[in-house]
Design a protein around this motif. Structure first.
Motif, mmCIF file in Angstrom:
data_model
loop_
_atom_site.group_PDB
_atom_site.id
_atom_site.type_symbol
_atom_site.label_atom_id
_atom_site.label_comp_id
_atom_site.label_asym_id
_atom_site.label_seq_id
_atom_site.Cartn_x
_atom_site.Cartn_y
_atom_site.Cartn_z
ATOM 1 N N SER A 97 0.806 -1.224 0.000
ATOM 2 C CA SER A 97 0.000 0.000 0.000
ATOM 3 C C SER A 97 0.839 1.274 0.000
ATOM 4 C CB SER A 97 -0.923 0.019 1.227
ATOM 5 O OG SER A 97 -0.156 -0.047 2.410
ATOM 6 N N TYR A 98 2.133 1.119 0.159
ATOM 7 C CA TYR A 98 3.021 2.277 0.228
ATOM 8 C C TYR A 98 3.150 2.914 -1.148
ATOM 9 C CZ TYR A 98 6.912 4.989 2.243
ATOM 10 O OH TYR A 98 7.717 5.981 2.723
ATOM 11 N N ILE A 99 3.296 4.223 -1.122
ATOM 12 C CA ILE A 99 3.447 4.984 -2.356
ATOM 13 C C ILE A 99 4.752 5.768 -2.260
ATOM 14 C CG2 ILE A 99 2.442 6.747 -3.866
ATOM 15 C CD1 ILE A 99 -0.241 6.155 -2.323
ATOM 16 N N MET A 100 5.530 5.766 -3.314
ATOM 17 C CA MET A 100 6.752 6.574 -3.352
ATOM 18 C C MET A 100 6.690 7.537 -4.521
ATOM 19 S SD MET A 100 9.755 3.916 -2.212
ATOM 20 C CE MET A 100 11.011 5.206 -2.139
ATOM 21 N N GLY A 101 7.342 8.667 -4.356
ATOM 22 C CA GLY A 101 7.255 9.667 -5.406
ATOM 23 C C GLY A 101 8.374 10.677 -5.343
ATOM 24 N N TRP A 102 8.208 11.682 -6.179
ATOM 25 C CA TRP A 102 9.173 12.770 -6.262
ATOM 26 C C TRP A 102 8.430 14.106 -6.275
ATOM 27 C CZ3 TRP A 102 14.377 11.796 -6.137
ATOM 28 C CH2 TRP A 102 14.772 10.474 -6.366
ATOM 29 N N PHE A 103 8.955 15.015 -5.499
ATOM 30 C CA PHE A 103 8.563 16.412 -5.546
ATOM 31 C C PHE A 103 9.803 17.211 -5.928
ATOM 32 C CE2 PHE A 103 4.336 17.145 -3.494
ATOM 33 C CZ PHE A 103 3.994 15.822 -3.270
ATOM 34 N N ARG A 104 9.604 18.440 -6.355
ATOM 35 C CA ARG A 104 10.743 19.311 -6.627
ATOM 36 C C ARG A 104 10.427 20.720 -6.165
ATOM 37 N NH1 ARG A 104 10.513 19.573 -13.279
ATOM 38 N NH2 ARG A 104 8.632 20.877 -13.459
ATOM 39 N N GLN A 105 11.486 21.473 -5.896
ATOM 40 C CA GLN A 105 11.327 22.862 -5.508
ATOM 41 C C GLN A 105 12.232 23.721 -6.379
ATOM 42 O OE1 GLN A 105 11.929 23.763 -1.344
ATOM 43 N NE2 GLN A 105 10.730 25.639 -1.536
ATOM 44 N N GLY A 142 13.185 29.774 -5.555
ATOM 45 C CA GLY A 142 12.225 30.813 -5.235
ATOM 46 C C GLY A 142 10.769 30.418 -5.352
ATOM 47 N N GLN A 143 10.500 29.126 -5.527
ATOM 48 C CA GLN A 143 9.117 28.675 -5.691
ATOM 49 C C GLN A 143 8.749 27.629 -4.642
ATOM 50 O OE1 GLN A 143 7.930 27.789 -9.786
ATOM 51 N NE2 GLN A 143 9.737 28.872 -10.552
ATOM 52 N N GLU A 144 7.467 27.299 -4.633
ATOM 53 C CA GLU A 144 6.983 26.283 -3.715
ATOM 54 C C GLU A 144 7.325 24.890 -4.236
ATOM 55 O OE1 GLU A 144 5.835 28.979 -1.154
ATOM 56 O OE2 GLU A 144 5.286 26.880 -0.798
ATOM 57 N N ARG A 145 7.325 23.928 -3.317
ATOM 58 C CA ARG A 145 7.504 22.542 -3.743
ATOM 59 C C ARG A 145 6.317 22.108 -4.578
ATOM 60 N NH1 ARG A 145 9.814 19.417 1.666
ATOM 61 N NH2 ARG A 145 11.773 20.595 1.820
ATOM 62 N N GLU A 146 6.584 21.265 -5.572
ATOM 63 C CA GLU A 146 5.513 20.782 -6.449
ATOM 64 C C GLU A 146 5.683 19.299 -6.732
ATOM 65 O OE1 GLU A 146 6.043 23.325 -9.866
ATOM 66 O OE2 GLU A 146 7.591 22.045 -10.727
ATOM 67 N N PHE A 147 4.561 18.669 -6.955
ATOM 68 C CA PHE A 147 4.541 17.243 -7.256
ATOM 69 C C PHE A 147 5.121 16.994 -8.642
ATOM 70 C CE2 PHE A 147 3.128 12.965 -7.424
ATOM 71 C CZ PHE A 147 2.530 12.760 -8.655
ATOM 72 N N THR A 200 14.978 22.815 -13.387
ATOM 73 C CA THR A 200 15.966 23.090 -12.350
ATOM 74 C C THR A 200 15.311 23.170 -10.978
ATOM 75 O OG1 THR A 200 17.483 24.252 -13.826
ATOM 76 C CG2 THR A 200 17.595 24.822 -11.489
ATOM 77 N N GLY A 201 15.951 22.551 -9.987
ATOM 78 C CA GLY A 201 15.430 22.622 -8.642
ATOM 79 C C GLY A 201 16.014 21.537 -7.763
ATOM 80 N N VAL A 202 15.569 21.525 -6.520
ATOM 81 C CA VAL A 202 15.930 20.449 -5.602
ATOM 82 C C VAL A 202 14.845 19.384 -5.692
ATOM 83 C CG1 VAL A 202 16.395 19.806 -3.222
ATOM 84 C CG2 VAL A 202 17.134 22.036 -4.071
ATOM 85 N N TYR A 203 15.243 18.175 -5.940
ATOM 86 C CA TYR A 203 14.312 17.055 -6.092
ATOM 87 C C TYR A 203 14.315 16.221 -4.814
ATOM 88 C CZ TYR A 203 13.517 18.062 -10.983
ATOM 89 O OH TYR A 203 13.129 18.660 -12.162
ATOM 90 N N TRP A 245 10.210 12.123 3.793
ATOM 91 C CA TRP A 245 10.958 12.930 2.834
ATOM 92 C C TRP A 245 12.445 12.607 2.903
ATOM 93 C CZ3 TRP A 245 8.952 16.964 -0.335
ATOM 94 C CH2 TRP A 245 7.582 17.185 -0.191
ATOM 95 N N GLY A 246 13.081 12.574 1.750
ATOM 96 C CA GLY A 246 14.527 12.494 1.697
ATOM 97 C C GLY A 246 15.135 13.875 1.880
ATOM 98 N N GLN A 247 16.455 13.941 1.831
ATOM 99 C CA GLN A 247 17.143 15.208 2.082
ATOM 100 C C GLN A 247 17.186 16.102 0.849
ATOM 101 O OE1 GLN A 247 18.659 12.396 1.426
ATOM 102 N NE2 GLN A 247 20.342 12.840 0.005
ATOM 103 N N GLY A 248 16.906 15.557 -0.307
ATOM 104 C CA GLY A 248 16.885 16.336 -1.544
ATOM 105 C C GLY A 248 18.188 16.244 -2.312
ATOM 106 N N THR A 249 18.074 16.364 -3.630
ATOM 107 C CA THR A 249 19.247 16.367 -4.494
ATOM 108 C C THR A 249 19.039 17.437 -5.568
ATOM 109 O OG1 THR A 249 20.729 15.003 -5.852
ATOM 110 C CG2 THR A 249 18.380 14.530 -6.029
ATOM 111 N N GLN A 250 20.089 18.199 -5.843
ATOM 112 C CA GLN A 250 20.000 19.333 -6.755
ATOM 113 C C GLN A 250 20.144 18.895 -8.203
ATOM 114 O OE1 GLN A 250 19.155 22.823 -7.496
ATOM 115 N NE2 GLN A 250 20.494 23.296 -5.797
ATOM 116 N N VAL A 251 19.255 19.435 -9.052
ATOM 117 C CA VAL A 251 19.365 19.263 -10.495
ATOM 118 C C VAL A 251 19.393 20.656 -11.123
ATOM 119 C CG1 VAL A 251 18.251 18.417 -12.592
ATOM 120 C CG2 VAL A 251 18.193 17.039 -10.494
#
Length: 121
Positions: free
Chosen positions: A34-42, A45-50, A94-97, A111-117
């Motif tokens: 039932s677990y769901i995994m995904g990615w958000f990015r920020q 200067g913007q909000e995080r987005e799915f 471009t953003g932190v994923y 949440w993970g710690q994020g990785t820059q792209v």
């Protein structure tokens, strides 16, 4: 308790590709179907987005309209790892994923710690 660790970010030119990985460390050993995994990015200067998500049991996926046809989310169950293959990258990508996980859609419990792209010429 689930801990998520991303890898694979970096700098790429427009039109290029990057693959992100996210490995889950699970207390108790297994990820429930039932677990769901995904990615958000920020973006800067913007909000995080799915960006994208995948259901651990069925493998069902969902994408943000902005990445459909360019990004692919997949999983490797034996490694407790989710991938985000990003092709035809644009400056707007471009953003932190962040890798995310949870029991609701879209997943935002863990949440993970994020990785820059960075996509730039």
């Amino acid at each position: 308790q689930v801990q998520l660790a991303e890898s694979g970010g970096g700098s790429v030119q427009p039109g290029g590709s990057v693959r992100l990985s996210c490995t889950a460390s699970v207390g108790g050993g297994r990820i429930y179907s039932s677990y769901i995994m995904g990615w958000f990015r920020q973006p800067p200067g913007q909000e995080r987005e799915f960006v994208a998500a995948i259901r651990w049991g069925s493998g069902g996926t969902s994408y943000a309209d902005s990445v459909k046809g360019r990004f692919t989310i997949s999983k490797e169950s034996s490694k407790k790892t989710v991938y985000l293959q990003m092709d035809r990258l644009q400056a707007e990508d471009t953003g932190v994923y962040y890798c995310t996980g949870g029991s609701t859609w879209p997943p935002q419990q863990n949440w993970g710690q994020g990785t820059q792209v960075i996509v730039s010429s």
